[in-house]
Scaffold this motif. Structure first.
Motif, short mmCIF file in Angstrom:
data_model
loop_
_atom_site.label_atom_id
_atom_site.label_comp_id
_atom_site.label_asym_id
_atom_site.label_seq_id
_atom_site.Cartn_x
_atom_site.Cartn_y
_atom_site.Cartn_z
N GLN A 10 0.86 -1.18 0.00
CA GLN A 10 0.00 0.00 0.00
C GLN A 10 0.90 1.23 0.00
OE1 GLN A 10 -3.82 0.27 2.20
NE2 GLN A 10 -2.75 1.72 3.52
N SER A 11 0.80 2.03 -1.06
CA SER A 11 1.79 3.08 -1.27
C SER A 11 1.16 4.36 -1.82
CB SER A 11 2.85 2.58 -2.25
OG SER A 11 3.80 3.57 -2.56
N LYS A 12 1.81 5.47 -1.60
CA LYS A 12 1.51 6.68 -2.35
C LYS A 12 1.99 6.44 -3.78
CE LYS A 12 5.91 9.03 -1.38
NZ LYS A 12 6.58 7.90 -0.72
N ILE A 13 1.51 7.26 -4.71
CA ILE A 13 1.95 7.17 -6.10
C ILE A 13 2.26 8.58 -6.59
CG2 ILE A 13 1.30 6.54 -8.46
CD1 ILE A 13 -0.50 4.38 -7.33
N PHE A 14 3.44 8.77 -7.14
CA PHE A 14 3.82 10.07 -7.69
C PHE A 14 3.04 10.31 -8.99
CE2 PHE A 14 7.46 8.58 -5.21
CZ PHE A 14 7.72 9.69 -4.41
N TRP A 15 2.33 11.42 -9.04
CA TRP A 15 1.40 11.67 -10.14
C TRP A 15 2.11 11.77 -11.49
CZ3 TRP A 15 -3.35 10.83 -11.14
CH2 TRP A 15 -4.01 11.47 -12.20
N GLY A 48 -0.39 6.63 -11.29
CA GLY A 48 -1.65 7.05 -10.71
C GLY A 48 -2.74 6.87 -11.75
N PHE A 49 -4.02 6.99 -11.31
CA PHE A 49 -5.15 6.73 -12.20
C PHE A 49 -5.36 7.92 -13.13
CE2 PHE A 49 -9.85 6.36 -12.94
CZ PHE A 49 -9.79 5.19 -13.68
N ASN A 202 -5.66 14.85 -9.57
CA ASN A 202 -6.98 15.43 -9.75
C ASN A 202 -7.59 15.90 -8.43
OD1 ASN A 202 -7.22 15.04 -12.62
ND2 ASN A 202 -7.46 12.86 -12.21
N GLY A 203 -6.82 15.76 -7.34
CA GLY A 203 -7.29 16.22 -6.05
C GLY A 203 -8.06 15.20 -5.24
#
Length: 264
Positions: A10-15, A48-49, A202-203
């Motif tokens: 489970q991680s952050k993703i650099f946009w 990211g999505f 996208n916030g």
């Protein structure tokens, strides 16, 4: 059959930053010291999505795909997660499954999230994938697929573990938690849900809630609002005994059985 060890990341993703994400996941995967058979990364873990497929898509021979294959080989473990892939002039939200012997399998997301226009950018997939790992049968899905029980139906014990990789936002986190439980209970299988954390470009905020759920719907693991790496052991004897003692799977509606299922 021996038990199966699965590691969720489970991680952050650099946009929209492929290089930064590959570097970050490279370190995270290298940090895994527990014995594991499968490492699961989130949906679109390199970007990211994003709907910016024209800029971000990579082909199957690209360095980011080779990174996944090489990482699987060097760690000698199966690794899966989805990326933006271009093939035949079309774009796909494609789950890639790398095996240590160099084999690369894939599943293209079936249900595209129209609330962000995903169906206007990406081509939908039409075939399930079932991967055999140490005698276990594992079926991967991507995010929005979680809402569609006919597509994820486990007919006649076709699979033992369902894996959902996602970028599921905080605003609908209750749906994520509830539907993961439902898929485990109705399909009498283990369910692995791997989501990201942090705010995307996208916030939209994501709180994770990556989960491991047993066939009876018991939550074995769930973590909220922080990066984490967690390895869990899935017991085949528990799965087998539960299906034997409560054989609801035998009465499943045959009308939803699908023929377009590939087993590899």
């Amino acid at each position: 059959m021996r038990d199966l060890n699965i590691t969720v990341v489970q991680s952050k993703i650099f946009w929209e930053d492929i290089e930064s994400n590959l570097s970050d996941f490279d370190k995270k995967i290298d940090s895994i010291m527990e014995k594991t058979d499968l490492i699961v990364l989130p949906e679109m873990f390199t970007t990211g999505f994003s709907m910016n497929a024209k800029k971000l898509a990579r082909e199957m021979g690209d360095a980011s795909v080779e990174w996944l294959k090489n990482k699987s080989c060097s760690k000698w473990v199966d690794i899966t997660g989805s990326m933006i892939i271009k093939e035949g002039g079309k774009y796909f939200n494609r789950l890639l499954w790398a095996k240590p012997d160099g084999t690369l399998l894939y599943y293209d997301k079936k249900h595209l999230f129209r609330m962000t226009g995903e169906e206007k950018v990406y081509r939908e997939g039409n075939n399930n994938l079932t991967v055999e790992l140490n005698g276990w049968k594992i079926r991967p899905f991507i995010c929005y697929d979680l809402r569609f029980p006919c597509w994820t139906r486990n007919f006649n014990k076709a699979y033992d573990v369902a894996v959902f990789v996602a970028n599921w936002p905080e605003a609908r986190s209750y749906h994520w938690e509830t539907l993961l439980l439902a898929r485990a209970i109705e399909n009498q299988c283990y369910v692995i849900g791997v989501n990201r954390v942090g705010k995307d470009g996208n916030g939209y905020n994501h709180i994770g809630n990556s989960s491991i759920i047993d066939p009876a719907g018991n939550i074995m693991f769930r973590k909220q609002n922080e990066e984490c790496i967690y390895t869990s052991t899935l017991s085949y004897s528990i799965l087998e005994e539960y299906r034997k003692s409560f054989p609801a799977w035998m009465d499943a509606d045959r009308a939803v059985a699908r023929k377009n299922c590939t087993v590899v």
